[in-house]
Design an enzyme around this catalytic site. Structure first.
Site, PDB file in Angstrom:
ATOM      1  N   HIS A 234     -35.402  14.878 -12.427  1.00  0.00           N
ATOM      2  CA  HIS A 234     -36.695  15.537 -12.649  1.00  0.00           C
ATOM      3  C   HIS A 234     -37.300  15.849 -11.288  1.00  0.00           C
ATOM      4  O   HIS A 234     -37.053  15.127 -10.314  1.00  0.00           O
ATOM      5  CB  HIS A 234     -37.683  14.618 -13.388  1.00  0.00           C
ATOM      6  CG  HIS A 234     -37.360  14.359 -14.824  1.00  0.00           C
ATOM      7  ND1 HIS A 234     -37.452  13.115 -15.393  1.00  0.00           N
ATOM      8  CD2 HIS A 234     -36.967  15.190 -15.812  1.00  0.00           C
ATOM      9  CE1 HIS A 234     -37.136  13.184 -16.682  1.00  0.00           C
ATOM     10  NE2 HIS A 234     -36.826  14.434 -16.955  1.00  0.00           N
TER      11      HIS A 234
ATOM     12  N   CYS B 289     -43.541   8.257 -13.239  1.00  0.00           N
ATOM     13  CA  CYS B 289     -42.930   8.508 -14.557  1.00  0.00           C
ATOM     14  C   CYS B 289     -43.765   7.917 -15.676  1.00  0.00           C
ATOM     15  O   CYS B 289     -43.759   8.417 -16.795  1.00  0.00           O
ATOM     16  CB  CYS B 289     -41.555   7.848 -14.663  1.00  0.00           C
ATOM     17  SG  CYS B 289     -40.332   8.475 -13.544  1.00  0.00           S
TER      18      CYS B 289
ATOM     19  N   GLU C 101     -38.890  19.028 -20.199  1.00  0.00           N
ATOM     20  CA  GLU C 101     -39.075  17.592 -19.941  1.00  0.00           C
ATOM     21  C   GLU C 101     -40.514  17.270 -19.538  1.00  0.00           C
ATOM     22  O   GLU C 101     -40.804  16.218 -18.977  1.00  0.00           O
ATOM     23  CB  GLU C 101     -38.076  17.119 -18.884  1.00  0.00           C
ATOM     24  CG  GLU C 101     -36.625  17.379 -19.266  1.00  0.00           C
ATOM     25  CD  GLU C 101     -35.917  16.210 -19.952  1.00  0.00           C
ATOM     26  OE1 GLU C 101     -36.162  15.047 -19.591  1.00  0.00           O
ATOM     27  OE2 GLU C 101     -35.083  16.468 -20.859  1.00  0.00           O
TER      28      GLU C 101
END
Ligand code: SUG
Length: 457
Positions: free
Chosen positions: A254, A372, A179
């Protein structure tokens, strides 16, 4: 190749939220996205909120750049799923027979650039080039679609092969789920010396071990280790840690939902990692005596409060006074206990000397905060100069993007609007213009077909 002594400087590449930004409830284990599924989105506001953050950080002297949205809906992906005929017919049939797949193929999730790639600066790598591994995002179909375009975009921007290498993404299998930078933090004490690259994974694919039971662990140890190898990192300067499975099950999908690091500082919650004491000890010995962990106790901010406010999805950037600025979501100031914690953090006389917040609600509702939205790329002046694309944000580019967003974006997008073929035309027109503005060349599939399907207004 960089020459020794050239100072690396972090450039934040922010993803521009795309014209199809919507709330489809696609991301498992992402509580905000699950909660806001099927709400009405405002793509124009999403893009303007992101641009406001970029402008503000650029005005502070923090180097800022942009990454473009991807083509959505992805007609290519829908055709691969068996929908045929004209582009309009493909959308019509997908909307009728498989609306969830149409939503997945329409997601603007590429805006969360922290998931675009893992980046190692040239000072850390064996061949002294900047290494990029685009993330395969194998955990979710709507995100796995991003990998080929991300690879093409990064290759267009970082085209100089003497200075940059953009690898292929790792194979897109669950065992190698990756990711990107959301699970990777670079710590360093001196700007022109190799740093410590801190890789955080959610599970091991082979050999068992702890894993969350409720939500998926998206990042695998195998992927993180492969990236460290292919980037040519010194094994003594790569540290690996496993996320606490209970944190993932609480909504920490995450690592950047529970930790943020910059320079010699790591701000994280006390429930972030398995065997956290050992992890911090290993980092301390790798980074050196100046390493400064700032651990937030459960008694100060609970894990659930951290997830609800996205406290740790903040950016840490260099401030003018030599201190660090925490760039946090506006939600943190609306929560009394989290706000009080932020005040104490600054009052403590520690490395963080200022907290600033941004309203990024359009992105936040899908689980994407300030951190993000950006991919950190540390570049020497020479490497920065080697970027030919017009992606580094200055006043002129910011003004052009502002006008571009206002010209092309809708201010309302509901689930049923994804069935509207006009959205594809609007989106392609916008991206065609943007790729010209950013001097990226023909990066999109629709720009490469012999019969280009961008209709001018
Ligand atoms: O992968 N949300 C994204 C949010 C990514 C946030 N990134 C970082 N933490 N670095 C995700 O979960 C929701 C899309 C939707 O449901 O419409 C989504 O994909």
């Amino acid at each position: 190749m960089s020459t020794p002594g050239e100072l690396v400087r972090e450039v934040n590449f922010d993803g521009i939220p795309g014209p199809t930004h919507n709330y489809a409830g696609l991301a498992q284990g992402n509580l905000a996205a699950e909660r806001h599924a099927q709400r009405i989105a405002n793509p124009r506001e999403a893009a303007l909120q992101g641009l406001a953050k970029m402008r503000s950080l650029a005005a502070r002297g923090v180097p800022q750049a942009v990454l473009p949205p991807h083509e959505r809906p992805s007609i290519h992906a829908l055709r691969a799923l068996g929908f045929a005929g004209s582009d309009a017919r493909v959308i019509e049939c997908a909307a009728r027979d498989a609306p969830a797949l149409l939503a997945a193929c329409s997601s603007a999730a590429a805006m969360w650039a922290a998931n675009a790639a893992t980046v190692s600066p040239s000072i850390d790598t064996a061949d002294r080039r900047v290494h990029f591994t685009p993330a395969n995002l194998a955990a979710h179909f709507h995100r796995a679609l991003e990998a080929p375009t991300t690879t093409a975009v990064l290759r267009a921007i970082f085209a100089d092969e003497r200075r940059f290498i953009v690898h292929d993404p790792l194979p897109g299998a669950p065992q190698l789920g990756d990711e990107g930078a959301a699970n990777h933090t670079r710590l360093s004490v001196v700007a022109d010396a190799p740093g410590i690259e801190f890789f955080v994974y959610g599970r091991r694919s082979y050999g068992g071990g702890p894993a969350p039971s409720k939500f998926p662990a998206r990042q695998t140890h195998e992927a993180s280790a492969a990236i460290a190898r292919r980037h040519g990192l010194d094994p003594a300067r790569a540290v690996f840690a496993q996320q606490h499975p209970a944190a993932i099950d609480a909504g920490v999908f995450h690592n950047d939902v529970i930790a943020v690091g910059h320079g010699r500082v790591l701000l994280c919650h006390e429930r972030a990692y398995i065997d956290q004491h050992a992890v911090l000890a290993e980092l301390a010995s790798a980074v050196g005596s100046l390493f400064m962990p700032l651990i937030v106790r459960e008694s100060e901010v609970t894990l659930d409060e951290a997830i609800a406010t996205y406290l740790f999805n903040s950016q840490l950037v260099d401030g003018a006074d030599g201190g660090l600025v925490l760039v946090a979501p506006a939600e943190c100031r609306e929560h009394p206990r989290v706000s009080a914690y932020l005040d104490s953090l600054v009052a403590d006389g520690g490395p963080i000397t200022e907290v600033t917040t941004f309203d990024l609600r359009q992105s936040m509702r899908n689980g994407g905060g300030p951190a993000c939205l950006r991919l950190r790329v540390e570049l020497t002046p020479d490497e920065r100069a080697a970027v030919d694309a017009n992606v580094l944000l200055d006043d002129a580019l910011a003004a052009a993007l502002d006008a571009w967003i206002r010209r092309h974006y809708r201010d309302r997008l509901a689930a049923e609007d994804l069935a509207d073929p006009a959205l594809l035309d609007e989106s392609r027109r916008a991206l065609d213009e943007l790729s010209g503005l950013l001097r990226l060349g023909n990066i999109y599939a629709f720009q490469q077909s012999p019969s280009r399907t961008v209709r001018s207004q």
